[in-house]
Design a protein around this motif. Structure first.
Motif, PDB file in Angstrom:
ATOM      1  N   UNK A 122       0.841  -1.185   0.112  1.00 19.14           N
ATOM      2  CA  UNK A 122       0.102   0.114  -0.009  1.00 19.14           C
ATOM      3  C   UNK A 122       0.962   1.100  -0.004  1.00 19.14           C
ATOM      4  N   UNK A 123       1.874   1.278   0.929  1.00 20.01           N
ATOM      5  CA  UNK A 123       3.035   2.435   0.723  1.00 20.01           C
ATOM      6  C   UNK A 123       3.306   2.413  -0.499  1.00 20.01           C
ATOM      7  N   UNK A 124       3.791   1.626  -1.367  1.00 15.23           N
ATOM      8  CA  UNK A 124       4.417   1.528  -2.551  1.00 15.23           C
ATOM      9  C   UNK A 124       3.208   2.391  -3.518  1.00 15.23           C
ATOM     10  N   UNK A 125       1.878   1.780  -3.607  1.00 13.50           N
ATOM     11  CA  UNK A 125       1.086   2.349  -4.495  1.00 13.50           C
ATOM     12  C   UNK A 125       0.665   3.983  -4.165  1.00 13.50           C
ATOM     13  N   UNK A 126       0.703   4.219  -2.892  1.00 15.42           N
ATOM     14  CA  UNK A 126       0.454   5.480  -2.352  1.00 15.42           C
ATOM     15  C   UNK A 126       1.605   6.469  -2.810  1.00 15.42           C
ATOM     16  N   UNK A 127       2.872   6.118  -2.601  1.00 16.14           N
ATOM     17  CA  UNK A 127       3.828   7.148  -2.744  1.00 16.14           C
ATOM     18  C   UNK A 127       3.980   7.389  -4.266  1.00 16.14           C
ATOM     19  N   UNK A 137      -1.902 -14.996  -3.930  1.00 15.94           N
ATOM     20  CA  UNK A 137      -1.829 -13.912  -3.087  1.00 15.94           C
ATOM     21  C   UNK A 137      -2.879 -12.843  -3.674  1.00 15.94           C
ATOM     22  N   UNK A 138      -4.225 -13.334  -4.040  1.00 11.33           N
ATOM     23  CA  UNK A 138      -5.391 -12.610  -4.405  1.00 11.33           C
ATOM     24  C   UNK A 138      -5.979 -12.003  -3.082  1.00 11.33           C
ATOM     25  N   UNK A 139      -6.089 -13.131  -1.940  1.00 11.62           N
ATOM     26  CA  UNK A 139      -6.744 -12.381  -0.857  1.00 11.62           C
ATOM     27  C   UNK A 139      -6.035 -11.272   0.132  1.00 11.62           C
ATOM     28  N   UNK A 140      -4.617 -11.491  -0.141  1.00 16.34           N
ATOM     29  CA  UNK A 140      -3.989 -10.420   0.380  1.00 16.34           C
ATOM     30  C   UNK A 140      -4.097  -9.205  -0.332  1.00 16.34           C
ATOM     31  N   UNK A 141      -4.305  -9.144  -1.840  1.00 11.95           N
ATOM     32  CA  UNK A 141      -4.708  -7.989  -2.389  1.00 11.95           C
ATOM     33  C   UNK A 141      -6.013  -7.511  -2.283  1.00 11.95           C
ATOM     34  N   UNK A 142      -7.069  -8.256  -1.832  1.00 17.14           N
ATOM     35  CA  UNK A 142      -8.217  -7.962  -1.448  1.00 17.14           C
ATOM     36  C   UNK A 142      -7.990  -7.088   0.013  1.00 17.14           C
ATOM     37  N   UNK A 143      -7.387  -7.458   1.165  1.00 10.29           N
ATOM     38  CA  UNK A 143      -7.596  -7.132   2.166  1.00 10.29           C
ATOM     39  C   UNK A 143      -6.515  -5.692   2.037  1.00 10.29           C
ATOM     40  N   UNK A 144      -5.645  -5.544   1.116  1.00  7.66           N
ATOM     41  CA  UNK A 144      -4.928  -4.424   0.865  1.00  7.66           C
ATOM     42  C   UNK A 144      -5.715  -3.178   0.242  1.00  7.66           C
ATOM     43  N   UNK A 145      -6.489  -3.698  -0.554  1.00  6.65           N
ATOM     44  CA  UNK A 145      -7.189  -2.756  -1.269  1.00  6.65           C
ATOM     45  C   UNK A 145      -8.453  -2.229  -0.441  1.00  6.65           C
ATOM     46  N   UNK A 161      -8.649  -2.165   2.849  1.00  2.25           N
ATOM     47  CA  UNK A 161      -7.778  -1.252   4.082  1.00  2.25           C
ATOM     48  C   UNK A 161      -7.453   0.130   3.249  1.00  2.25           C
ATOM     49  N   UNK A 162      -7.117  -0.060   2.169  1.00  2.00           N
ATOM     50  CA  UNK A 162      -6.467   1.148   1.415  1.00  2.00           C
ATOM     51  C   UNK A 162      -7.687   2.163   1.322  1.00  2.00           C
ATOM     52  N   UNK A 163      -8.790   1.744   0.537  1.00  2.47           N
ATOM     53  CA  UNK A 163      -9.905   2.334   0.450  1.00  2.47           C
ATOM     54  C   UNK A 163     -10.206   3.170   1.786  1.00  2.47           C
ATOM     55  N   UNK A 164     -10.374   2.538   2.872  1.00  2.00           N
ATOM     56  CA  UNK A 164     -10.850   3.031   4.197  1.00  2.00           C
ATOM     57  C   UNK A 164      -9.816   4.102   4.504  1.00  2.00           C
ATOM     58  N   UNK A 165      -8.325   3.830   4.403  1.00  2.00           N
ATOM     59  CA  UNK A 165      -7.547   4.589   4.703  1.00  2.00           C
ATOM     60  C   UNK A 165      -7.620   6.022   3.945  1.00  2.00           C
TER      61      UNK A 165
END
Length: 778
Positions: A456-461, A607-615, A617-621
């Protein structure tokens, strides 16, 4: 609500660059906010994703106290329609059409030519001005749909897998420094600002040089916690998993006594046992689950037991989880460094030498060893039916248990990085994961949470490097010492408590996000449940299949503990879990199994479940960090209080009356203040700031002073999904019925009553502040 200037020298020492610089102090305390640019834009809350459903909420407002009809509230943007949409709305300003006056043709032609020239000139000025000046949407935190999707689409499963595998292949040294250094270097290379390593010297309870043991009398058969027979070879070549089958901060020593099966160890179980047997200095055979472990151990201490053998019944686990021969670790630490309870572990602080936090000898053992101790030859599962393990009441077992631990001061490290906000840098969204602590078991489930937060940090930065910034500051944390009782997060929270109490608006937890692969569930504060539900609609529409949102407010494991129970911060967590695990007893996650990374990759190979959790959480953040009005729902909180009092208990009548007043105040607050604040045409910067201050602190009213061990101080969270009532009332009622004591129930009722009353007064005071501000302007 009054705002006063505070001297800069009141800052806590050792703060980070953003918790302690002069610019932020001026912004936070002098309240000189420059939010006009943000509030002139439609804002992050004005666009809707293609998959978002429109709901008709015209009939949602009601003051009727009908508990059966209570439904979760929708967001203020859906609940209260714009004034312009009302049937009786008419423009406030109108003017009559001027009468035509005679004029000659030449004058009309001059006026027309002049108007056309000015019009063309204005268009040219506007075009070149817009071309030279960047859009405010890119320089402020306000996100347009394209930027929003750009950040989330930058989160990819392949990147998370790469981060995960890099972390799990790291060499683990004897000191807790290698992994934090790796995380700090990685976050810094991605562009995150002011990434720090924050160290604390804390008291840890570690396993002894050889595994603990359980011996049957009078046969003398000796077993290790996993059920293997004791031998000199096993002691010399003990694997780390065997050594780390222990209860951190247990008493240590040897005890020989009768083994008494106490089932799950609740008040009712112990009352029946006390009638039949003498429990003084005996050894309890205790199942993990259904209630917090610390609470059950406190009951066993009161009953006079001297030792506890702790296990997980195979019938309580999913069929896919074969853990009969697995050992596990538990921590008896309620939170933080035991040597500095309630204050941070700073150099020079007074240290208490607390080698154990209970008088009981506590030893976790495997289900296979339990079967040997009770001489059970039957299979736990026969013809589809699972038979729980139990020791017959008419049989007597004498055993000797030996617990070996070592207490030492060690250094644990937190990694903290900041992305400073553009318009409200003194308001923080904390995102928390945890990393491996070298002195604990050698599992790799921590790598999932660390890989997700890094992706998430990578995509955000990438977006930040193109000129965008969030409105509010986002603080990324990787905690150390989590396995020993969330020590890293507690010490950091105590260190910066005065700053965090005023500035933190939410906590997003990434603790153990992959515990299964069948069901996605959300744990959320009542005020954030609406936001979590909206994210579920978006997620399921992307996948083409939608199910009812699995959102609840229950006690969650991990480092959110301090922020929920000591700061009253609204929190949310997304995780995958097996269906059986959700249907089974709660609090089984208190057991820490040495789960190898291959098992996580088996549950989520793509790692699609990991991706779903990241997205998710990222939306909420992003939404919390950028919406002008915090997406916290006051009315949902009031409705949750009413639901928690639902039932036929005679003692809830007075509580329901006060809860009804709370709902009325929250509904009035949400309609009168939140609706206009969400309309860009109506909101004023000063009123939005005041409104957000009220929203971020409203859960603090539900922090109670005294709760049973292991229970949340924030009474808005329940013990499990099956019970909706306040947990402290349920425990007090059971205690009253079993032991005939009414004092505990009266204390619990008083705590709940004071919390609800405090919240009601809080909302009414907030309304008064807004009325006073409006009168002052008039």
């Amino acid at each position: 609500m009054a705002y006063q200037k505070v001297n800069a020298d009141q800052r806590a020492p050792r703060h980070s660059h953003y918790l302690d610089n002069d610019d932020l102090q001026a912004t936070a305390l002098d309240l000189e906010w420059d939010m006009e640019k943000e509030l002139e834009e439609p804002g992050f809350d004005q666009f809707q994703l293609d998959s978002t459903e429109n709901h008709n909420m015209e009939n949602s407002e009601t003051t009727d106290l009908n508990l059966d009809s209570i439904q979760p509230a929708t967001s203020p943007k859906g609940r209260f329609q714009r004034l312009q949409e009302e049937s009786d709305f008419s423009p406030h300003y109108s003017r009559s059409i001027p009468k035509n006056s005679p004029c000659n043709f030449c004058r009309l032609l001059k006026i027309l030519c002049t108007a056309i020239t000015l019009f063309i000139f204005g268009i040219l000025i506007g075009y070149y001005t817009h071309k030279r000046c960047p859009s405010s949407a890119t320089s402020s935190g306000t996100l347009d749909p394209q930027s929003y999707h750009e950040i989330l689409n930058g989160i990819q499963a392949e990147d998370i897998k790469k981060f995960f595998r890099d972390l799990k292949q790291m060499h683990i040294s004897d000191e807790d420094t290698d992994i934090p250094k790796k995380i700090k270097t990685q976050w810094t290379s991605l562009g995150l600002e002011d990434v720090q390593s924050v160290n604390y010297s804390v008291l840890l309870n570690l396993p002894g040089p050889s595994p603990s043991s359980v011996t049957l009398s009078p046969s003398g058969q000796c077993f290790h916690p996993n059920g293997q027979p004791c031998s000199e070879g096993a002691r010399r070549h003990s694997s780390q998993d065997l050594l780390f089958s222990y209860a951190a901060y247990s008493a240590k020593g040897t005890l020989e006594a009768q083994l008494i099966d106490v089932n799950y160890g609740n008040v009712k179980d112990l009352k029946q046992i006390a009638i039949m047997k003498n429990t003084t200095n005996q050894i309890a055979l205790l199942k993990l689950g259904k209630l917090p472990l610390l609470y059950k151990l406190s009951l066993l201490e009161k009953a006079g037991f001297g030792g506890v053998l702790l296990y997980i019944d195979p019938c309580d686990l999913p069929k896919t989880a074969n853990l009969s021969y697995e050992t596990f670790m538990v921590s008896l630490n309620p939170g933080g460094d035991p040597s500095t309870p309630g204050y941070p572990s700073l150099e020079g602080s007074f240290r208490q030498r607390r080698s154990n936090l209970t008088s009981l000898l506590v030893q976790p053992i495997s289900a296979s060893l339990v079967a040997k101790l009770i001489s059970s030859s039957k299979e736990p599962t026969q013809s589809g039916h699972c038979s729980p393990l139990e020791l017959p009441n008419n049989e007597k077992r004498i055993i000797k248990m030996q617990v070996e631990t070592v207490t030492e001061f060690r250094t644990i490290t937190n990694v903290v990085g900041y992305l400073k906000g553009s318009t409200s840098p003194d308001r923080y969204i904390i995102v928390g994961s945890h990393h491996h602590t070298s002195y604990s078991y050698n599992g790799h489930e921590w790598a999932s949470s660390t890989a997700i937060i890094t992706a998430f940090i990578q995509a955000l930065m990438l977006k930040v490097k193109r000129g965008w910034r969030p409105d509010r500051t986002i603080v990324f944390c990787s905690w150390g010492g989590t396995a020993f009782g969330n020590i890293g997060s507690y010490e950091w929270g105590e260190d910066f408590k005065k700053v965090l109490e005023k500035n933190v608006v939410s906590y997003v937890s990434l603790h153990s996000p992959i515990r299964g692969n069948s069901n996605l569930y959300y744990v959320s504060s009542p005020s954030l449940q609406q936001l979590a539900t909206e994210k579920n609609h978006f997620n399921c529409s992307r996948r083409g299949q939608c199910s009812e949102a699995n959102v609840s407010s229950i006690q969650m494991q991990g480092d959110a503990d301090y922020f929920i129970n000591h700061l009253g911060v609204p929190s949310v967590q997304f995780a995958y879990e097996d269906v059986k695990a959700q249907e089974g007893p709660s609090f089984l996650s208190e057991a820490l199994f040495p789960k190898w990374a291959t098992k996580i990759e088996e549950m989520d190979p793509s790692f699609k479940l990991h991706e779903t959790i990241a997205k998710l959480s990222g939306e909420v953040i992003l939404q919390i960090a950028n919406e002008p009005v915090l997406p916290l729902n006051a009315l949902d909180l009031a409705l949750e209080v009413q639901k928690s009092l639902k039932g036929n208990q005679p003692y809830t009548h007075q509580l329901l009356t006060v809860a009804s007043y709370l709902r009325d105040s929250a509904e009035l607050f949400q309609s009168d203040e939140m609706r206009p604040a969400n309309d860009p045409k109506e909101r004023a910067p000063s009123r939005v700031r005041m409104l957000n201050d009220i929203l971020q602190d409203m859960e603090k009213n539900f922090l109670v002073t005294q709760v049973p061990p292991g229970f949340y101080r924030n009474i808005l969270y329940h013990l499990d999904k099956k019970t909706r009532q306040f947990s402290i009332l349920l425990e007090a009622q059971e205690y009253c019925q079993s032991l005939g004591s009414n004092e505990t129930l009266q204390k619990a009722l008083s705590e709940v009553l004071n919390s609800i009353h405090s919240a009601k007064v809080y909302f009414k005071a907030g309304l008064s502040v807004f009325e006073s501000a409006l009168d002052g302007k008039n």
